[in-house]
Design a protein around this motif. Sequence first.
Motif, PDB file in Angstrom:
ATOM      1  N   PRO A  32       0.920  -1.233   0.002  1.00 51.91           N
ATOM      2  CA  PRO A  32       0.199   0.006   0.091  1.00 51.91           C
ATOM      3  C   PRO A  32       0.811   1.207  -0.061  1.00 51.91           C
ATOM      4  CG  PRO A  32      -0.114  -0.974   2.247  1.00 51.91           C
ATOM      5  CD  PRO A  32       0.915  -1.954   1.202  1.00 51.91           C
ATOM      6  N   ARG A  33       0.448   2.258  -0.688  1.00 54.61           N
ATOM      7  CA  ARG A  33       1.240   3.494  -0.704  1.00 54.61           C
ATOM      8  C   ARG A  33       1.185   4.147   0.491  1.00 54.61           C
ATOM      9  NH1 ARG A  33      -0.563   6.620  -5.892  1.00 54.61           N
ATOM     10  NH2 ARG A  33       1.170   8.007  -5.350  1.00 54.61           N
ATOM     11  N   ARG A  34       2.134   4.682   1.013  1.00 57.07           N
ATOM     12  CA  ARG A  34       2.098   5.245   2.385  1.00 57.07           C
ATOM     13  C   ARG A  34       1.812   6.974   2.320  1.00 57.07           C
ATOM     14  NH1 ARG A  34       1.744   1.359   6.017  1.00 57.07           N
ATOM     15  NH2 ARG A  34       3.243  -0.331   5.071  1.00 57.07           N
ATOM     16  N   ASP A  35       1.834   7.412   0.976  1.00 55.41           N
ATOM     17  CA  ASP A  35       1.551   8.915   0.817  1.00 55.41           C
ATOM     18  C   ASP A  35       0.297   9.263   1.043  1.00 55.41           C
ATOM     19  OD1 ASP A  35       0.730   7.896  -1.421  1.00 55.41           O
ATOM     20  OD2 ASP A  35       1.618   9.316  -2.642  1.00 55.41           O
ATOM     21  N   ARG A  36      -0.586   8.660   1.315  1.00 50.79           N
ATOM     22  CA  ARG A  36      -2.049   9.027   1.477  1.00 50.79           C
ATOM     23  C   ARG A  36      -2.232   9.458   2.917  1.00 50.79           C
ATOM     24  NH1 ARG A  36      -6.270   4.421   0.285  1.00 50.79           N
ATOM     25  NH2 ARG A  36      -4.484   3.202  -0.417  1.00 50.79           N
ATOM     26  N   ASP A  37      -3.336  10.598   3.037  1.00 50.36           N
ATOM     27  CA  ASP A  37      -3.394  10.932   4.287  1.00 50.36           C
ATOM     28  C   ASP A  37      -4.345   9.989   5.025  1.00 50.36           C
ATOM     29  OD1 ASP A  37      -3.973  12.874   6.536  1.00 50.36           O
ATOM     30  OD2 ASP A  37      -5.816  13.902   5.241  1.00 50.36           O
ATOM     31  N   PRO A  38      -3.875   9.753   6.346  1.00 50.36           N
ATOM     32  CA  PRO A  38      -4.630   8.854   7.252  1.00 50.36           C
ATOM     33  C   PRO A  38      -5.944   9.185   7.303  1.00 50.36           C
ATOM     34  CG  PRO A  38      -2.590   9.553   8.425  1.00 50.36           C
ATOM     35  CD  PRO A  38      -2.800  10.453   7.157  1.00 50.36           C
ATOM     36  N   ALA A  39      -6.350  10.462   7.178  1.00 50.66           N
ATOM     37  CA  ALA A  39      -8.067  10.905   7.632  1.00 50.66           C
ATOM     38  C   ALA A  39      -8.758  10.404   6.581  1.00 50.66           C
ATOM     39  CB  ALA A  39      -7.945  12.506   7.849  1.00 50.66           C
ATOM     40  N   GLU A  40      -7.922  10.270   5.286  1.00 53.46           N
ATOM     41  CA  GLU A  40      -8.975   9.918   3.993  1.00 53.46           C
ATOM     42  C   GLU A  40      -9.076   8.257   4.014  1.00 53.46           C
ATOM     43  OE1 GLU A  40      -6.731  11.074   0.608  1.00 53.46           O
ATOM     44  OE2 GLU A  40      -7.094  13.287   0.846  1.00 53.46           O
ATOM     45  N   ALA A  41      -8.272   7.623   4.476  1.00 54.31           N
ATOM     46  CA  ALA A  41      -8.394   6.264   4.662  1.00 54.31           C
ATOM     47  C   ALA A  41      -9.454   5.793   5.580  1.00 54.31           C
ATOM     48  CB  ALA A  41      -7.047   5.540   5.265  1.00 54.31           C
ATOM     49  N   THR A  42     -10.020   6.468   6.698  1.00 53.13           N
ATOM     50  CA  THR A  42     -11.122   5.884   7.468  1.00 53.13           C
ATOM     51  C   THR A  42     -12.261   6.855   7.086  1.00 53.13           C
ATOM     52  OG1 THR A  42     -10.396   7.409   9.176  1.00 53.13           O
ATOM     53  CG2 THR A  42      -9.670   5.256   9.443  1.00 53.13           C
ATOM     54  N   PRO A  43     -13.418   6.079   6.831  1.00 59.47           N
ATOM     55  CA  PRO A  43     -14.427   6.926   6.461  1.00 59.47           C
ATOM     56  C   PRO A  43     -15.001   7.598   7.785  1.00 59.47           C
ATOM     57  CG  PRO A  43     -15.111   4.516   6.669  1.00 59.47           C
ATOM     58  CD  PRO A  43     -13.566   4.881   6.733  1.00 59.47           C
ATOM     59  N   PRO A  44     -15.877   8.660   7.374  1.00 57.46           N
ATOM     60  CA  PRO A  44     -16.472   9.357   8.480  1.00 57.46           C
ATOM     61  C   PRO A  44     -17.442   8.584   9.204  1.00 57.46           C
ATOM     62  CG  PRO A  44     -16.874  10.767   6.426  1.00 57.46           C
ATOM     63  CD  PRO A  44     -16.186   9.339   6.302  1.00 57.46           C
ATOM     64  N   ALA A  45     -17.354   8.958  10.644  1.00 56.20           N
ATOM     65  CA  ALA A  45     -18.453   8.340  11.784  1.00 56.20           C
ATOM     66  C   ALA A  45     -19.725   8.034  11.094  1.00 56.20           C
ATOM     67  CB  ALA A  45     -18.238   8.902  12.857  1.00 56.20           C
ATOM     68  N   SER A  46     -20.269   8.976  10.156  1.00 59.16           N
ATOM     69  CA  SER A  46     -21.872   8.959  10.003  1.00 59.16           C
ATOM     70  C   SER A  46     -22.064   8.085   8.720  1.00 59.16           C
ATOM     71  CB  SER A  46     -21.987  10.424   9.571  1.00 59.16           C
ATOM     72  OG  SER A  46     -21.376  10.751   8.349  1.00 59.16           O
ATOM     73  N   ASP A  47     -20.758   7.570   8.120  1.00 56.54           N
ATOM     74  CA  ASP A  47     -20.982   6.611   6.758  1.00 56.54           C
ATOM     75  C   ASP A  47     -20.785   5.350   7.431  1.00 56.54           C
ATOM     76  OD1 ASP A  47     -21.576   8.687   5.473  1.00 56.54           O
ATOM     77  OD2 ASP A  47     -19.529   8.317   4.406  1.00 56.54           O
ATOM     78  N   ARG A  48     -20.186   5.229   8.782  1.00 61.18           N
ATOM     79  CA  ARG A  48     -19.871   3.717   9.189  1.00 61.18           C
ATOM     80  C   ARG A  48     -21.366   3.154   9.619  1.00 61.18           C
ATOM     81  NH1 ARG A  48     -14.869   4.630  13.259  1.00 61.18           N
ATOM     82  NH2 ARG A  48     -13.412   5.640  11.760  1.00 61.18           N
ATOM     83  N   GLU A  49     -21.187   1.912   9.656  1.00 59.88           N
ATOM     84  CA  GLU A  49     -22.349   0.875  10.108  1.00 59.88           C
ATOM     85  C   GLU A  49     -22.319   0.734  11.737  1.00 59.88           C
ATOM     86  OE1 GLU A  49     -23.186  -3.545   9.303  1.00 59.88           O
ATOM     87  OE2 GLU A  49     -22.680  -2.612   7.450  1.00 59.88           O
ATOM     88  N   GLU A  50     -23.455   1.029  12.116  1.00 55.19           N
ATOM     89  CA  GLU A  50     -23.493   1.067  13.676  1.00 55.19           C
ATOM     90  C   GLU A  50     -23.192  -0.582  13.919  1.00 55.19           C
ATOM     91  OE1 GLU A  50     -26.784   2.027  17.006  1.00 55.19           O
ATOM     92  OE2 GLU A  50     -26.476   3.749  15.406  1.00 55.19           O
ATOM     93  N   ARG A  51     -22.428  -0.802  15.213  1.00 55.72           N
ATOM     94  CA  ARG A  51     -22.169  -1.997  15.619  1.00 55.72           C
ATOM     95  C   ARG A  51     -22.395  -2.129  17.019  1.00 55.72           C
ATOM     96  NH1 ARG A  51     -16.484  -3.952  13.936  1.00 55.72           N
ATOM     97  NH2 ARG A  51     -17.024  -5.765  14.777  1.00 55.72           N
ATOM     98  N   GLY A  52     -22.939  -3.172  17.698  1.00 56.68           N
ATOM     99  CA  GLY A  52     -23.039  -3.214  18.942  1.00 56.68           C
ATOM    100  C   GLY A  52     -23.266  -5.011  19.499  1.00 56.68           C
ATOM    101  N   VAL A  53     -23.571  -4.902  20.555  1.00 58.05           N
ATOM    102  CA  VAL A  53     -23.918  -6.530  21.152  1.00 58.05           C
ATOM    103  C   VAL A  53     -25.345  -6.859  21.488  1.00 58.05           C
ATOM    104  CG1 VAL A  53     -23.264  -8.191  22.740  1.00 58.05           C
ATOM    105  CG2 VAL A  53     -21.571  -6.650  21.948  1.00 58.05           C
ATOM    106  N   VAL A  54     -25.884  -7.929  21.213  1.00 53.07           N
ATOM    107  CA  VAL A  54     -27.275  -8.079  21.341  1.00 53.07           C
ATOM    108  C   VAL A  54     -27.106  -9.470  22.174  1.00 53.07           C
ATOM    109  CG1 VAL A  54     -29.464  -8.761  20.708  1.00 53.07           C
ATOM    110  CG2 VAL A  54     -28.108  -6.968  19.235  1.00 53.07           C
TER     111      VAL A  54
END
Length: 58
Positions: A32-54
């Motif tokens: 993987p290329r190391r020149d990318r901004d780490p902020a771009e690699a992780t999607p914003p919290a609103s786009d993430r799937e909500e996870r939990g335990v049932v």
Amino acid sequence: MLDPWIIEEILKREEEQRRRDERRIDIPLETPRRDRDPAEATPPASDREERGVVIIDI
């Protein structure tokens, strides 16, 4: 001495193994290329799937 049909079966299996080994292709993986901004690699919290335990009590 082995029966001729057993010898044929052994030769057939060895030939099949040789064919499988010849068909296998090793593909080099790109690092993987190391020149990318780490902020771009992780999607914003609103786009993430909500996870939990049932916990279900049976």
